[in-house]
Design a protein around this motif. Structure first.
Motif: not given
Lengths: 269, 245
Positions: B43-71
């Motif tokens: 599947e191709i999952l789109g992620l939309v939202g204005e800039s500054g909403t954390g889209k890139s942070t989400l990407a970096r969290t998925i890839l392990g470049m940022v450690k999630p605080g919880q979850g």
């Protein structure tokens, strides 16, 4: 980006010429540099003695050639210690960051607060004066902080660049990322820093030997010769002039080379 | 919903620690709040939202470049890869295209030189670049070509999941369409799944199967493209859609 550039061409030509002369000086000089009475005492520059002779009638040009070799090799060895040590420290702290980075950099700040000659003096007095290897070690250690600072900045600025993130994502180990992915892109900053470092090393060695805490006889470096020349500044002004000219030329040509490198790579980083 | 799970996020809070220095206390600032979603095979999952909403942070969290605080973040596939928005900083300027494409294989270390060269050429063909590109430095390529090289480099070890962070935003419209076509055909050929991050709703509409709408670090709405674009439930989604028309 690699257009012709006068500084680089002139710097390469002059540095190449001087390097050839210095290399030549290791194997052959017009007269034996330490032979007394190679000519008359205090002879002014002539065809036979290009830079004249000193109080023992030694040929100054031959002595300058040999002294330049000593100075250049000390500077290069100093640079090797300073640059390798500094870049390694800078790369590791710049890339990995964290508390180690903080501590090392504050230490670095503290060291930078002292004039480098003074620091070298301290190291020399700990190691024992008069030996060439100690001069190299002292200056090399003193040169580490400045290289650490420059390379840390370069590596830090690359740390979060997309292609470095990609390298991490593909699973490249840290050492490989530093050496293969980052280092080549810091050369635009590091190469000019190397040329400046070389010049600083030449001047530092010259100052220390001039002050009598560097190279001592029978070794002769340009700095030591300059201090000799000072004693006969009026009897044989050509001694100081010839020796000084050698130092100036060395620093000038390498400086040109550095400026050329800097201009060529401007905009890469 | 068919297909196996590729990625699963469950109540993820993530963000950055900042300030503090050597002795001060670090303050943690969460950017993502309670993010939960799955990506399924193909599947191709789109992620939309204005800039500054954390889209890139989400990407970096998925890839392990940022450690999630919880979850928890669970990657079910090996080594998910990412392609970036800016085609100018995503390729190492010092090396040729061939070196860049070969590097992931060298790092992997299981292939001989001949096999690496073969795979590089095969991937080059898949991203529809001519063989002359191999010797080129990134500075000699156009934006679209660079993005193709980035895609090839990301896919050369055959990951099953790719995060594309605004991969066409920096390109002009005709090139955009070509890159989107390429992503579509690569998904089919290589059995890929994407998380496609974009602020451009038109692009998302063309490419994606499902859409996440993000606002201030929270997922405010998720659904199929038809649901989101035809029957948006949330006001924020309606606003986004209205702004895109």
């Amino acid at each position: 980006m690699k257009r012709g550039n006068g500084f680089l061409a002139a710097g390469l030509a002059l540095t190449g010429l001087l390097a050839a002369l210095v290399l030549l000086g290791f194997f052959w000089t017009p007269c034996d540099p330490s032979a007394m009475a190679a000519g008359p005492k205090f002879a002014p520059p002539s065809l036979a003695h290009w830079m004249g002779t000193d109080n023992f009638g030694r040929d100054i040009f031959s002595r300058v050639l040999q002294g330049a070799g000593a100075t250049a090799s000390i500077a290069l060895a100093t640079l090797a210690i300073g640059a390798v040590g500094g870049c390694l420290a800078g790369a590791l702290t710049g890339y990995f960051g964290g508390p180690v980075d903080e501590v090392l950099m504050r230490l670095n700040d503290a060291l930078t607060a002292f004039p480098s000659i003074l620091l070298a003096l301290v190291v020399i007095s700990l190691l024992g004066p008069g030996k060439k290897s100690n001069v190299i070690l002292a200056l090399g250690l003193v040169f580490i902080p400045s290289f650490a600072r420059v390379s840390r900045t370069a590596f830090t600025s690359l740390r979060d660049v997309n292609y470095i993130q990609s390298a991490r994502l593909m699973g490249a180990p840290g050492g490989r990322i530093l050496a293969l992915h980052m280092l080549p892109n810091t050369l635009a900053v590091l190469l000019p820093a190397l040329t400046i470092g070389f010049n600083n090393a030449v001047l530092a060695e010259a100052s220390m030997s001039f002050l009598g805490i560097g190279v001592t006889p029978p070794d002769a470096s340009l700095g030591y010769m300059l201090s000799e020349a000072q004693g006969m500044l009026f009897a044989a002004p050509w001694y100081a002039a010839g020796t000084g000219l050698a130092i100036v030329l060395m620093v000038f040509s390498v400086g040109l080379l550095g400026e050329g490198l800097r201009r060529r790579d401007k905009g890469v980083l | 919903m068919s297909g196996e799970l590729v990625l699963s996020l469950s109540h993820v809070y993530s963000g950055y620690s900042g300030g503090g220095g050597l002795f001060g206390r670090r303050q943690r600032q969460e950017v993502l709040h309670d993010v939960t979603f799955d990506v399924r095979q193909g599947e191709i999952l789109g992620l939309v939202g204005e800039s500054g909403t954390g889209k890139s942070t989400l990407a970096r969290t998925i890839l392990g470049m940022v450690k999630p605080g919880q979850g928890t973040v669970t990657n079910y596939t090996k080594r998910p890869q990412m392609i970036f928005q800016d085609p100018y900083s995503s390729l190492n300027p010092f090396y040729s295209v061939e070196w860049t494409l070969e590097e992931p294989l060298r790092v992997y270390g299981k292939y001989g030189k001949a096999e690496r060269k073969r795979r590089v050429r095969e991937m080059l063909e898949r991203v529809e670049l001519p063989e002359e590109c191999l010797g080129a430095k990134p500075s000699e390529l156009s934006g679209g070509q660079r993005q193709r090289v980035s895609i090839a480099a990301a896919l050369i070890r055959r990951p099953k999941f790719l995060i594309a962070d605004e991969p066409v935003s920096a390109l002009d419209v005709t090139i955009q369409a070509q890159i989107l076509d390429l992503l579509r055909s690569l998904r089919r050929e290589l059995d890929l799944s994407y998380l496609f991050i974009s602020h451009d709703l038109n692009v998302v509409y063309q490419l994606c199967d499902r859409v996440l709408v993000m606002k201030d670090g929270r997922i405010v709405e998720q659904g199929t493209v038809e649901e989101i674009f035809s029957h948006p439930k949330e006001d924020y989604t309606k606003q986004l859609l209205a702004a895109a028309e």
